[in-house]
Design an enzyme around this catalytic site. Structure first.
Site, PDB file in Angstrom:
ATOM      1  N   SER A  36       0.833  -1.194   0.000  1.00 16.42           N
ATOM      2  CA  SER A  36       0.000   0.000   0.000  1.00 16.42           C
ATOM      3  C   SER A  36       0.877   1.257   0.000  1.00 16.42           C
ATOM      4  CB  SER A  36      -0.978  -0.045   1.179  1.00 16.42           C
ATOM      5  OG  SER A  36      -1.989   0.923   1.045  1.00 16.42           O
ATOM      6  N   ASP A  38      -9.578  -4.222  -5.252  1.00 18.57           N
ATOM      7  CA  ASP A  38      -9.028  -3.324  -4.238  1.00 18.57           C
ATOM      8  C   ASP A  38      -9.901  -2.075  -4.132  1.00 18.57           C
ATOM      9  OD1 ASP A  38      -7.433  -1.557  -2.687  1.00 18.57           O
ATOM     10  OD2 ASP A  38      -5.596  -2.488  -3.433  1.00 18.57           O
ATOM     11  N   HIS A  92      -7.849  -5.293  -0.873  1.00 21.93           N
ATOM     12  CA  HIS A  92      -6.595  -4.646  -0.458  1.00 21.93           C
ATOM     13  C   HIS A  92      -5.936  -5.536   0.582  1.00 21.93           C
ATOM     14  CE1 HIS A  92      -4.034  -1.113  -0.430  1.00 21.93           C
ATOM     15  NE2 HIS A  92      -4.071  -1.065   0.899  1.00 21.93           N
TER      16      HIS A  92
END
Length: 158
Positions: free
Chosen positions: A52, A106, A137
């Site tokens: 991320s 995601d 995610h």
């Protein structure tokens, strides 16, 4: 409010960035690399990896870093400040192998933003291995196997 490497105004087609925060993050990651160098680990044996925002941080840092790195693993992320890459990319890491992966569902970093980042890196002539997975995610077991195979190909034992 959450812990973060830098502020994110918005993830959209303009990829707005907290430039000062991203550059401070890159300096912090660079300091970690230098600490490992001081411990006897050369930069060309170091893999930068992140998920991320951490993935965005390692992409930004690695491509501007002045010593050749072993590889980059960037998961469920994007390339911050992509428009400055051509002018700022350091020759030392033009050949660094990059593993990128993204969840097709995601909801935090939309899939298309990951794809656009991949395309920008490929357009800059970088060596990108791309994988996508039917997930949100997160990290999937299959992804971990693909990372291992990537590292086995690019990191030789000494």
């Amino acid at each position: 409010v959450m812990r973060a490497w830098y502020d994110i105004e918005r993830l959209d087609e303009h990829n707005r960035a907290d430039e000062a925060g991203i550059r401070a993050t890159a300096a912090a990651v660079g300091a970690l690399i230098e600490r490992e160098n001081d411990r006897g680990i050369p930069a060309d044996r170091i893999v930068l990896a992140g998920f991320s925002q951490g993935g965005a941080a390692v992409l930004f840092t690695a491509l501007r870093y002045s010593q050749s790195l072993a590889a980059v693993v960037a998961l469920s992320c994007y390339l911050p400040m992509a428009k400055t890459l051509a002018a700022e990319m350091h020759a030392a890491n033009r050949q660094v192998p990059i593993f990128m992966a993204h969840g097709e569902a995601d909801h935090v970093v939309p899939y298309w933003i990951g794809e656009n980042s991949r395309d920008a890196l490929l357009g800059a002539g970088l060596d990108v291995t791309w994988h996508s997975y039917p997930m949100m995610h997160s990290v999937a077991p299959e992804e971990l196997g693909d990372i291992r195979a990537f590292l086995d190909r690019h990191i030789s034992p000494r």
